[in-house]
Design an enzyme around this catalytic site. Structure first.
Site, PDB file in Angstrom:
ATOM      1  N   ASP A  65       1.106  -0.890  -0.536  1.00  0.00           N
ATOM      2  CA  ASP A  65      -0.073   0.097   0.269  1.00  0.00           C
ATOM      3  C   ASP A  65       0.615   1.661  -0.014  1.00  0.00           C
ATOM      4  O   ASP A  65       2.186   1.118  -0.054  1.00  0.00           O
ATOM      5  CB  ASP A  65      -0.758   0.173   1.065  1.00  0.00           C
ATOM      6  CG  ASP A  65      -2.134  -0.420   0.773  1.00  0.00           C
ATOM      7  OD1 ASP A  65      -2.736  -0.473  -0.023  1.00  0.00           O
ATOM      8  OD2 ASP A  65      -2.953  -0.154   2.146  1.00  0.00           O
ATOM      9  N   TYR A 129       6.297 -10.332   6.725  1.00  0.00           N
ATOM     10  CA  TYR A 129       6.214  -8.449   7.059  1.00  0.00           C
ATOM     11  C   TYR A 129       6.750  -8.168   8.336  1.00  0.00           C
ATOM     12  O   TYR A 129       6.908  -9.476   9.133  1.00  0.00           O
ATOM     13  CB  TYR A 129       5.009  -7.929   6.905  1.00  0.00           C
ATOM     14  CG  TYR A 129       4.369  -7.948   5.806  1.00  0.00           C
ATOM     15  CD1 TYR A 129       4.440  -6.874   5.493  1.00  0.00           C
ATOM     16  CD2 TYR A 129       3.742  -9.010   4.745  1.00  0.00           C
ATOM     17  CE1 TYR A 129       3.968  -6.702   4.086  1.00  0.00           C
ATOM     18  CE2 TYR A 129       3.052  -8.896   4.264  1.00  0.00           C
ATOM     19  CZ  TYR A 129       3.037  -7.663   3.226  1.00  0.00           C
ATOM     20  OH  TYR A 129       2.678  -7.292   1.994  1.00  0.00           O
TER      21      TYR A 129
END
Length: 277
Positions: A65, A129
């Site tokens: 994003d 992540y």
């Protein structure tokens, strides 16, 4: 008969690349008239400078994003070169792309030739992540300038890490993660498998060279085969709410069982700045 034309079949490469995501709309390509543009726009613009005989498309492994960073994302690309030109070596491709990416905080880490059936997204086995949390900031003005846009300093005092660890255990394994996805992603299956969720102390950037007033960096490491849109940021945000005492660890299990993205606590999503693929 005549010799076959050289360079008809394209060469496919797998590249790993990293970027500082703050000034991009995300990794995926966007219309170039936007104020913020995708990392992919810059990758493809750099690839154009290599004078291929047809346009180069980057097929990116993991979508990130706006504002999210990548320590190592992956993509594959096909390069057609004009007749008589040998395929680029991995070294030439890395050097060439990085030369044309120079003004941007985007870097090609490595390249390798792969078979024409390889696909960066569908062949990915897992994605990891890291979310960087900064503890001990009473006010955002206390965030070191070298850490700005690279962490999240949640307001409101210290976090209860043991409670966050306990809460994190409810997220491990295979679940319907509907509560932890954004409203805009209803078309994909909400069932995902979380393989790892860990909290570890981490050093700050050059913090040992100045008075850091009891600031503490923690990393939340999350590994899964694939993630839903904004799932990691929502999970981390909910875990931080547990660390702040706003939610009990058991609430995480209740949120999972509700299977409803509207049940997610308002304003609890972690910001993009602390997230690294």
């Amino acid at each position: 008969g005549p010799a076959p034309a050289m360079g008809c079949a394209p060469a496919r490469y797998l590249v790993f690349f990293q970027y500082f995501g703050t000034r991009y709309s995300g990794v995926m390509e966007t219309k170039s008239d936007q104020a913020l543009v995708g990392v992919q726009n810059y990758l493809e613009k750099a690839a154009e400078q290599l004078r291929p005989s047809s346009p180069i498309k980057f097929h990116i492994s993991s979508r990130t994003d706006a504002g999210v960073h990548a320590l190592a994302n992956a993509a594959h690309l096909d390069i057609h070169r004009p007749p008589g030109k040998a395929p680029f070596t991995a070294h030439q491709l890395v050097q060439g792309l990085n030369y044309h990416l120079r003004p941007e905080p985007i870097r090609i880490l490595s390249a390798q030739r792969v078979s024409s059936t390889f696909h960066a997204r569908f062949c990915a086995l897992s994605r990891t992540y890291i979310y960087r949390l900064l503890l001990g900031c009473a006010h955002h003005s206390q965030i070191p300038v070298f850490e700005r846009d690279l962490c999240w300093a949640p307001a409101g005092g210290p976090l209860d890490i043991p409670a966050m660890r306990e809460a994190g255990k409810f997220l491990l394994g295979t679940h319907d993660f509907s509560t932890f996805r954004s409203l805009h992603s209803e078309f994909q299956s909400p069932v995902r498998t979380l393989l790892q969720l860990e909290f570890q102390r981490a050093p700050g950037f050059l913090a040992h060279h100045y008075q850091h007033r009891g600031l503490e960096f923690w990393e939340v490491k999350v590994k899964g085969r694939a993630f839903l849109y904004r799932q990691v940021r929502r999970m981390v945000g909910a875990l931080v709410a547990v660390g702040q005492g706003k939610l009990a660890p058991e609430h995480i299990q209740e949120l999972l069982e509700l299977k409803d993205s509207r049940a997610f606590p308002p304003h609890a999503m972690a910001p993009a700045s602390g997230l690294f693929l």
